[in-house]
Design an enzyme around this catalytic site. Structure first.
Site, PDB file in Angstrom:
ATOM      1  N   ASP A  67      64.774  54.532  12.350  1.00 14.30           N
ATOM      2  CA  ASP A  67      65.226  55.135  10.816  1.00 14.30           C
ATOM      3  C   ASP A  67      64.286  55.172   9.992  1.00 14.30           C
ATOM      4  O   ASP A  67      63.190  54.613  10.008  1.00 14.30           O
ATOM      5  CB  ASP A  67      66.349  53.989  10.394  1.00 14.30           C
ATOM      6  CG  ASP A  67      65.962  52.569  10.730  1.00 14.30           C
ATOM      7  OD1 ASP A  67      66.843  51.763  10.729  1.00 14.30           O
ATOM      8  OD2 ASP A  67      64.797  52.235  10.950  1.00 14.30           O
ATOM      9  N   ASN A 136      76.216  42.784   8.856  1.00 11.49           N
ATOM     10  CA  ASN A 136      77.686  43.656   9.095  1.00 11.49           C
ATOM     11  C   ASN A 136      77.422  44.431  10.493  1.00 11.49           C
ATOM     12  O   ASN A 136      78.373  45.033  10.702  1.00 11.49           O
ATOM     13  CB  ASN A 136      77.623  44.468   7.950  1.00 11.49           C
ATOM     14  CG  ASN A 136      76.670  45.758   7.938  1.00 11.49           C
ATOM     15  OD1 ASN A 136      75.934  45.648   8.607  1.00 11.49           O
ATOM     16  ND2 ASN A 136      76.747  46.826   7.023  1.00 11.49           N
ATOM     17  N   HIS A 138      75.135  46.203  11.793  1.00  9.92           N
ATOM     18  CA  HIS A 138      74.682  47.851  11.771  1.00  9.92           C
ATOM     19  C   HIS A 138      73.381  47.570  12.739  1.00  9.92           C
ATOM     20  O   HIS A 138      72.760  46.552  12.853  1.00  9.92           O
ATOM     21  CB  HIS A 138      74.254  48.425  10.656  1.00  9.92           C
ATOM     22  CG  HIS A 138      73.102  47.742   9.807  1.00  9.92           C
ATOM     23  ND1 HIS A 138      73.164  47.065   8.491  1.00  9.92           N
ATOM     24  CD2 HIS A 138      71.898  47.878  10.025  1.00  9.92           C
ATOM     25  CE1 HIS A 138      72.083  46.580   8.027  1.00  9.92           C
ATOM     26  NE2 HIS A 138      71.331  47.081   8.869  1.00  9.92           N
ATOM     27  N   GLU A 143      76.045  52.323  10.064  1.00  9.06           N
ATOM     28  CA  GLU A 143      76.792  51.292   9.453  1.00  9.06           C
ATOM     29  C   GLU A 143      78.156  51.388   9.873  1.00  9.06           C
ATOM     30  O   GLU A 143      78.604  52.189  10.651  1.00  9.06           O
ATOM     31  CB  GLU A 143      76.890  51.683   7.784  1.00  9.06           C
ATOM     32  CG  GLU A 143      75.516  51.739   7.196  1.00  9.06           C
ATOM     33  CD  GLU A 143      75.189  50.199   6.646  1.00  9.06           C
ATOM     34  OE1 GLU A 143      74.662  50.150   5.680  1.00  9.06           O
ATOM     35  OE2 GLU A 143      75.704  49.206   7.217  1.00  9.06           O
TER      36      GLU A 143
END
Ligand code: GLP
Length: 249
Positions: A67, A136, A138, A143
């Protein structure tokens, strides 16, 4: 999924470096999928030390990072490319032409994703994908969403993720709101995935990744469908899962 509990991140780094060393001995031109973040820093430090000791070579290695923030130039100190140069690339004998990275300043996002996907295909896939995980759940910047992504795309970053990453910026307002990211389909297609996570904040995500439903609301849960996954966690995280869920990893 094979789970390995290590005392701390240094022990995780040692075990992961051994796995990467063994792979490069077998396949010197292996394709390494790489993450950023604080968790892999110990592993990168150990890889650099092993290179400096003449025990590993990156001469033929190809790398592809997961990323990059949208809007940051590769020289920006908070860009993921800059992070990789500082933590690994500039310290080892990696050929710059063998580094695949998103261009955070690409004007045409769709074209940049297509370029990245074509480069990934031309590499013949990923031999070893090292990955971290967000609190979370990810992976890369996939996401929680309504569906899993197949290919690379631009991800709108959640406030939780931006808050978690603001430690690298002067303020939350400086944290980018979007990022280029590899798709979950590309990640789980890797021949081998090594997931590393430490500390209490990642315990719930790791528990749900291993034992929870496979759902795009917890992107990491898709790793349950991957063929060869090793999960390295520290004792603190394992203890938290044992306390919270009564499960011994
Ligand atoms: C960022 C990165 C992920 C990374 C995650 C966890 O969101 N895009 O690739 O795994 O944060 O980072 P850390 O290891 O610093 O907790």
């Amino acid at each position: 999924m094979q789970v390995f509990i290590c005392k701390n991140n240094e022990d995780i780094a040692s075990a992961v470096t051994d796995e990467i060393t063994a792979l490069l001995r077998e396949k010197p031109n292996a394709v390494l999928g790489l993450p950023t973040g604080s968790t892999p820093q110990s592993t990168y430090r150990m890889l650099v030390n092993r290179f400096l000791a003449g025990k590993i070579s990156f001469k033929e290695v190809r790398t592809i990072n997961m990323d990059e923030y949208v809007g940051l130039d590769c020289t920006h100190p908070q860009s993921f490319r800059y992070f990789m140069e500082e933590n690994l690339f500039k310290h080892v004998n990696l050929n710059p032409e063998n580094i695949v990275f998103f261009n955070g300043l690409a004007k045409d996002a769709a074209q940049e994703c297509q370029r990245y996907d074509q480069l990934l295909d031309s590499l013949g896939g990923i031999d070893l994908q090292l990955a971290g995980i967000g609190s979370n759940g990810h992976v890369a910047f996939n996401e929680p969403a309504s569906e899993f992504s197949g290919k690379s795309h631009i991800s709108e970053l959640t406030l939780e993720t931006r808050e978690a990453n603001k430690r690298f910026f002067h303020s939350l307002s400086e944290v980018p709101v979007a990022a280029f990211t590899q798709g979950m389909g590309q990640i789980i297609a890797a021949k081998k995935i090594i997931m590393i996570a430490t500390g209490i904040p990642k315990a719930d995500a790791i528990y749900r990744m291993i034992y929870g439903d496979i759902t795009p609301q917890l992107p990491a849960s898709l790793l349950q469908k991957a063929s060869n996954v090793s999960v390295y966690v520290d004792q603190i995280l394992a203890n938290r899962i044992q306390q919270q869920y009564g499960v011994h990893l």
